[in-house]
Design a protein around this motif. Sequence first.
Motif, PDB file in Angstrom:
ATOM      1  N   ALA A 103       0.862  -1.196   0.000  1.00  0.00           N
ATOM      2  CA  ALA A 103       0.000   0.000   0.000  1.00  0.00           C
ATOM      3  C   ALA A 103       0.893   1.238   0.000  1.00  0.00           C
ATOM      4  CB  ALA A 103      -0.861  -0.026   1.247  1.00  0.00           C
ATOM      5  N   ILE A 104       0.485   2.249  -0.764  1.00  0.00           N
ATOM      6  CA  ILE A 104       1.323   3.461  -0.864  1.00  0.00           C
ATOM      7  C   ILE A 104       0.608   4.655  -0.204  1.00  0.00           C
ATOM      8  CG2 ILE A 104       0.480   3.890  -3.248  1.00  0.00           C
ATOM      9  CD1 ILE A 104       3.940   4.734  -2.804  1.00  0.00           C
ATOM     10  N   GLN A 105       1.384   5.480   0.500  1.00  0.00           N
ATOM     11  CA  GLN A 105       0.835   6.675   1.143  1.00  0.00           C
ATOM     12  C   GLN A 105       1.291   7.902   0.349  1.00  0.00           C
ATOM     13  OE1 GLN A 105      -1.083   5.572   3.458  1.00  0.00           O
ATOM     14  NE2 GLN A 105      -0.126   3.545   3.604  1.00  0.00           N
ATOM     15  N   ALA A 106       0.337   8.811   0.060  1.00  0.00           N
ATOM     16  CA  ALA A 106       0.695  10.025  -0.683  1.00  0.00           C
ATOM     17  C   ALA A 106       0.838  11.186   0.291  1.00  0.00           C
ATOM     18  CB  ALA A 106      -0.387  10.347  -1.709  1.00  0.00           C
ATOM     19  N   ILE A 107       1.982  11.824   0.339  1.00  0.00           N
ATOM     20  CA  ILE A 107       2.201  12.947   1.259  1.00  0.00           C
ATOM     21  C   ILE A 107       2.008  14.245   0.465  1.00  0.00           C
ATOM     22  CG2 ILE A 107       3.726  13.827   3.076  1.00  0.00           C
ATOM     23  CD1 ILE A 107       3.361  10.758   3.208  1.00  0.00           C
ATOM     24  N   ILE A 108       1.087  15.062   0.944  1.00  0.00           N
ATOM     25  CA  ILE A 108       0.709  16.243   0.155  1.00  0.00           C
ATOM     26  C   ILE A 108       1.018  17.549   0.894  1.00  0.00           C
ATOM     27  CG2 ILE A 108      -1.272  17.444  -0.889  1.00  0.00           C
ATOM     28  CD1 ILE A 108      -2.422  14.726  -1.549  1.00  0.00           C
ATOM     29  N   PRO A 109       1.997  18.317   0.433  1.00  0.00           N
ATOM     30  CA  PRO A 109       2.232  19.652   1.007  1.00  0.00           C
ATOM     31  C   PRO A 109       1.266  20.628   0.329  1.00  0.00           C
ATOM     32  CG  PRO A 109       3.949  19.102  -0.604  1.00  0.00           C
ATOM     33  CD  PRO A 109       2.956  17.983  -0.629  1.00  0.00           C
ATOM     34  N   VAL A 110       0.441  21.296   1.143  1.00  0.00           N
ATOM     35  CA  VAL A 110      -0.593  22.172   0.544  1.00  0.00           C
ATOM     36  C   VAL A 110       0.064  23.351  -0.202  1.00  0.00           C
ATOM     37  CG1 VAL A 110      -2.625  23.605   1.044  1.00  0.00           C
ATOM     38  CG2 VAL A 110      -2.262  21.450   2.278  1.00  0.00           C
ATOM     39  N   GLU A 111       1.138  23.898   0.388  1.00  0.00           N
ATOM     40  CA  GLU A 111       1.843  25.017  -0.250  1.00  0.00           C
ATOM     41  C   GLU A 111       3.320  24.641  -0.378  1.00  0.00           C
ATOM     42  OE1 GLU A 111       1.189  27.900   2.745  1.00  0.00           O
ATOM     43  OE2 GLU A 111      -0.858  28.387   2.062  1.00  0.00           O
ATOM     44  N   MET A 147       4.018  14.337  -3.116  1.00  0.00           N
ATOM     45  CA  MET A 147       3.514  14.942  -4.346  1.00  0.00           C
ATOM     46  C   MET A 147       4.225  16.275  -4.541  1.00  0.00           C
ATOM     47  SD  MET A 147       1.089  12.765  -5.313  1.00  0.00           S
ATOM     48  CE  MET A 147       1.965  11.368  -4.701  1.00  0.00           C
ATOM     49  N   ILE A 148       5.319  16.268  -5.235  1.00  0.00           N
ATOM     50  CA  ILE A 148       6.115  17.498  -5.331  1.00  0.00           C
ATOM     51  C   ILE A 148       6.017  18.152  -6.704  1.00  0.00           C
ATOM     52  CG2 ILE A 148       7.887  17.226  -3.524  1.00  0.00           C
ATOM     53  CD1 ILE A 148       9.527  15.605  -5.393  1.00  0.00           C
ATOM     54  N   GLU A 149       5.292  17.538  -7.611  1.00  0.00           N
ATOM     55  CA  GLU A 149       5.269  18.037  -8.987  1.00  0.00           C
ATOM     56  C   GLU A 149       4.288  19.194  -9.189  1.00  0.00           C
ATOM     57  OE1 GLU A 149       7.316  17.044 -11.257  1.00  0.00           O
ATOM     58  OE2 GLU A 149       8.170  15.484  -9.975  1.00  0.00           O
ATOM     59  N   SER A 150       3.314  19.338  -8.276  1.00  0.00           N
ATOM     60  CA  SER A 150       2.253  20.298  -8.541  1.00  0.00           C
ATOM     61  C   SER A 150       2.067  21.192  -7.322  1.00  0.00           C
ATOM     62  CB  SER A 150       0.984  19.501  -8.821  1.00  0.00           C
ATOM     63  OG  SER A 150      -0.120  20.343  -8.750  1.00  0.00           O
ATOM     64  N   ASP A 151       1.411  22.397  -7.490  1.00  0.00           N
ATOM     65  CA  ASP A 151       1.149  23.150  -6.277  1.00  0.00           C
ATOM     66  C   ASP A 151      -0.336  23.410  -6.044  1.00  0.00           C
ATOM     67  OD1 ASP A 151       3.448  25.412  -7.694  1.00  0.00           O
ATOM     68  OD2 ASP A 151       1.369  25.094  -8.324  1.00  0.00           O
ATOM     69  N   SER A 152      -1.235  22.736  -6.779  1.00  0.00           N
ATOM     70  CA  SER A 152      -2.635  22.883  -6.400  1.00  0.00           C
ATOM     71  C   SER A 152      -3.094  21.633  -5.646  1.00  0.00           C
ATOM     72  CB  SER A 152      -3.507  23.141  -7.637  1.00  0.00           C
ATOM     73  OG  SER A 152      -4.324  22.033  -7.906  1.00  0.00           O
ATOM     74  N   LEU A 153      -3.777  21.833  -4.538  1.00  0.00           N
ATOM     75  CA  LEU A 153      -4.200  20.707  -3.693  1.00  0.00           C
ATOM     76  C   LEU A 153      -5.049  19.724  -4.498  1.00  0.00           C
ATOM     77  CD1 LEU A 153      -4.371  19.403  -0.908  1.00  0.00           C
ATOM     78  CD2 LEU A 153      -6.316  20.869  -0.378  1.00  0.00           C
ATOM     79  N   LYS A 154      -5.926  20.313  -5.351  1.00  0.00           N
ATOM     80  CA  LYS A 154      -6.835  19.477  -6.132  1.00  0.00           C
ATOM     81  C   LYS A 154      -6.054  18.515  -7.045  1.00  0.00           C
ATOM     82  CE  LYS A 154     -10.909  20.207  -8.846  1.00  0.00           C
ATOM     83  NZ  LYS A 154     -11.508  21.197  -9.695  1.00  0.00           N
ATOM     84  N   SER A 155      -5.068  19.079  -7.728  1.00  0.00           N
ATOM     85  CA  SER A 155      -4.349  18.205  -8.659  1.00  0.00           C
ATOM     86  C   SER A 155      -3.475  17.202  -7.907  1.00  0.00           C
ATOM     87  CB  SER A 155      -3.569  18.999  -9.686  1.00  0.00           C
ATOM     88  OG  SER A 155      -2.318  19.351  -9.174  1.00  0.00           O
TER      89      SER A 155
END
Length: 414
Positions: free
Chosen positions: A324-332, A356-364
């Motif tokens: 199982a993989i966990q996605a870590i999301i920095p909001v900004e 998730m370092i490729e994008s800066d929108s939370l939605k994407s």
Amino acid sequence: MIKRVTGTQDFLDITLLNFIIEQTKKYLKLHHFSEIIVPILEPTELFKRSLGVETDVVKKEMYLISGDENICLRPEATASTARAFVENGIQTTPWKVFTWGPMFRHERPQKGRYRQFHQVSIEVIGTNAIAQDAEVIALLDGLFSKMLAFDSYALLINFLGCHEDREAFKVELRKFLETHINEICDQCKVRKDTNIMRVFDCKNEKDKELYATQAPKIIQHLCSVCSTEWQELQELLELLSISFHVQPTLVRGLDYYQKTVFEFVSGNLGAQNAFCGGGRYHQLVKIVGAREDQPSVGAAIGVERLLLMLEAIKDRLPLPQPPAIQAIIPVEPAQKPIAMLVAQELIKHGIAAQTMIESDSLKSMMRQANRIGAQHAIIIGPEELAKKEARVKNMTTGEEQSLKQTELVQFLMK
Ligand code: AMP
């Protein structure tokens, strides 16, 4: 675009390939075989001497190294294993070893036939016992039926006798071919004078029919020792409950075989229906430089053909599931460093994670987490950063809760 070389493949999902190799290794080790690795580059002379200069492999299919034609990409691994036996001065016999890896033959590519393909090569060097042949065949049968769950295949066997039997048989066969010279194809006319046993590999239907129905059969021209061994082999296979069909025209393409030869074939593979072939060889070790012969038996399994067969039944196989993989999301962007540290901490504890370092929108980033099949999204915004917390969202149920960053490992390990 630069394309891959004709007859080669890219393996982008190697789950099945790994399954085959792991199952095979496990089963061979249970039978007390040791794994070895031999080079992909070998002296061209090794194959000229062992396979025979008149074989298709040596005559037409070798990949010679440009600039040094004395070196080639190996077309198979039995000769290399025999060379390794001699060169490393192995004294303990039988030497039960296996190796697996890429082989190279310049053949016309088609379904199940490649120019770079993989074989598992199994050898028992230094054994005169015909029971060993039965054991190798039984091992292969067990591997295919139990470990790989194949249910639709057949085992073909033949007995080529000793050197003297074959020489006497060749005289008989030549007489037969000369009597039927107007019925055989041009290639068989050539083979009659260069490598006579290979007429049995003819693909021409008319020739095949003639050889199957009217040609002399080597099993009817065996000396008394070989005849007894042939009987013993069949009895042992019956005793071990291995079904087999005797195919008197099975000779196999390479020169070094004598006595037992066999092939495992499947109707699900099309024209290239053999997925494993092998037999007994006695002079190979001497040919590559030993003072004495070592009676030996071996087999090569075609991995790509196993893959074709397994593809159809893969739902029934106990294939390993990815963790199982966990996605870590920095909001900004400001939370990226802490997100990366959290991911590092999880990985250190054996929990798969991706930031998730490729994008800066939370939605994407959430969409991306979904795409990689994340079990949880671990979201860190400015508020969480200040409180040393993370918002953990279960991607299946949608449930969300806040946790201390220090509690994450324990929570995810549950
Ligand atoms: P051989 O080394 O010719 O006795 O072949 C042993 C096994 O390797 C065959 O039964 C095939 O399954 C496989 N094999 C041989 N040549 C090829 C090839 N060109 N492409 C894919 N598999 C092959």
